[in-house]
Design a protein around this motif. Structure first.
Motif, PDB file in Angstrom:
ATOM      1  N   THR A 151       0.832  -1.205   0.000  1.00 54.29           N
ATOM      2  CA  THR A 151       0.000   0.000   0.000  1.00 54.29           C
ATOM      3  C   THR A 151       0.865   1.253   0.000  1.00 54.29           C
ATOM      4  O   THR A 151       0.577   2.226  -0.707  1.00 54.29           O
ATOM      5  CB  THR A 151      -0.931   0.008   1.225  1.00 54.29           C
ATOM      6  OG1 THR A 151      -1.769  -1.144   1.180  1.00 54.29           O
ATOM      7  CG2 THR A 151      -1.798   1.257   1.239  1.00 54.29           C
TER       8      THR A 151
ATOM      9  N   ASP B  40      -0.358  12.647   2.621  1.00 48.70           N
ATOM     10  CA  ASP B  40      -0.155  12.609   1.177  1.00 48.70           C
ATOM     11  C   ASP B  40      -0.474  13.963   0.557  1.00 48.70           C
ATOM     12  O   ASP B  40       0.171  14.382  -0.410  1.00 48.70           O
ATOM     13  CB  ASP B  40      -1.029  11.525   0.537  1.00 48.70           C
ATOM     14  CG  ASP B  40      -0.528  10.121   0.848  1.00 48.70           C
ATOM     15  OD1 ASP B  40       0.367   9.978   1.704  1.00 48.70           O
ATOM     16  OD2 ASP B  40      -1.040   9.163   0.247  1.00 48.70           O
TER      17      ASP B  40
ATOM     18  N   ARG C 282       1.057   4.227  -2.778  1.00 45.24           N
ATOM     19  CA  ARG C 282       0.916   5.656  -2.462  1.00 45.24           C
ATOM     20  C   ARG C 282       2.077   6.448  -3.061  1.00 45.24           C
ATOM     21  O   ARG C 282       1.877   7.543  -3.602  1.00 45.24           O
ATOM     22  CB  ARG C 282       0.860   5.861  -0.952  1.00 45.24           C
ATOM     23  CG  ARG C 282      -0.454   5.426  -0.310  1.00 45.24           C
ATOM     24  CD  ARG C 282      -0.304   5.367   1.203  1.00 45.24           C
ATOM     25  NE  ARG C 282       0.064   6.667   1.763  1.00 45.24           N
ATOM     26  CZ  ARG C 282       0.532   6.810   3.024  1.00 45.24           C
ATOM     27  NH1 ARG C 282       0.729   5.740   3.789  1.00 45.24           N
ATOM     28  NH2 ARG C 282       0.823   8.013   3.474  1.00 45.24           N
TER      29      ARG C 282
END
Length: 311
Positions: free
Chosen positions: A7, A284, A11
């Motif tokens: 994951t 993010d 990202r």
């Protein structure tokens, strides 16, 4: 690879799409480089970067950027270049700056290897930059201030050209105390785009300098190479958090400052830098600002960003 690790990699992949590296040292150069501008453009395109800005201490790469754009329309990544006001281009040479602007240059760097501050620093560091032209001819210091501390007239002429053309002005390797004076004069003369170059090394900047120059409206650029494990590391990873927090993610841009032979590949450097920012606790959204949208804004290339890269 665990599901959580997968994951994280996904990202990072997503954050690389639309990213911009505004400070990368690819070849050709008199210094050993691991890859050239075209090779990086191909690798950056494969990763989905929106743009790169090539930087050589001795020449404006604007002609190379134009050739790549003309002959490689298949590349997703836009290639831009810059000019560094060292001895080889004539120092504070208004003709060279105007030419770079006319050919699409995006950044004017104040002196780096020929800056008075850099030449002093190299003596104390007992180290010579591999791109130094002193191997060919002794350096003539390129001064941005007069002896009384005021901004030189030839510096002001450069600032006027930067203001007129809309390029970004980067501080290069001048001392942080000089950056304050030049940036203040630049703003008085209408310069809109300012970049404070790697305050973590060479320029003797404090976190208060970072806070204050960011408060002026400048963007603070950090060289990931200096925080990542490898031959160019001069700072600890936790130092990056102190630097980012001093200016805030809204005023921070991250670059690789990579391309040197023996160092990590610039794209891998960006990957590691994004991972480091995740480990330091940045969202993010904030990382996207620091690797993409802030840089696009200071360079005036928002149109280069893909829809997926705009948040």
């Amino acid at each position: 690879m665990s599901q959580s690790e997968q994951t994280i990699e996904q990202r990072i992949d997503a954050l690389l799409v639309g990213a911009i590296d505004p400070h990368v040292h690819t070849g050709p150069s008199i210094a050993p480089r691991a890859l050239d501008h075209l090779e990086l453009a191909r690798d950056a395109s494969e990763a989905g970067l929106a743009a790169i800005v090539t930087k050589d201490h001795d020449y404006a790469g604007v002609m190379t950027a134009a050739l790549i754009a003309r002959h490689h329309p298949e590349l997703k990544t836009k290639v831009y270049s810059s000019i560094v006001l060292n001895n080889v281009v004539g120092g504070l040479n208004p003709y060279a700056v105007e030419h770079a602007a006319a050919m699409g240059g995006k950044i004017v760097w104040l002196p780096t290897l020929a800056a008075e501050n850099h030449l002093r620093w190299e003596k104390t560091a007992n180290w010579a930059h591999p791109a130094t032209t002193q191997k060919i001819r002794p350096a003539s210091p390129v001064k941005v201030l007069d002896a009384d501390g005021s901004v030189r007239d030839d510096t002001k002429e450069i600032l006027d050209i930067v203001a007129k053309t809309g390029m970004a002005l980067a501080s290069g390797h001048i001392h942080s105390s000089e950056t304050w004076k030049v940036f203040e004069e630049a703003q008085r003369r209408g310069v809109q785009r300012l970049i404070f170059t790697h305050p973590e090394d060479i320029v003797d900047a404090s976190l208060n300098d970072v806070r204050g120059i960011a408060a002026m409206g400048a963007y603070v650029e950090h060289s990931l190479a200096m925080f990542l494990n490898g031959k160019l590391q001069t700072c600890q990873p936790e130092d990056l958090k102190k630097q980012i927090d001093a200016a805030g993610p809204e005023r921070t841009i991250l670059c690789s400052d990579l391309g040197q032979r023996g160092a990590v590949h610039p794209i891998e450097g960006l990957r590691q830098g994004i991972r480091l920012c995740m480990d330091l606790g940045y969202s993010d959204e904030d990382i996207r600002k620091m690797v993409s949208t802030n840089t696009a804004h200071v360079l005036g290339i928002e149109a280069d960003l893909p829809e997926a890269g705009v948040h």
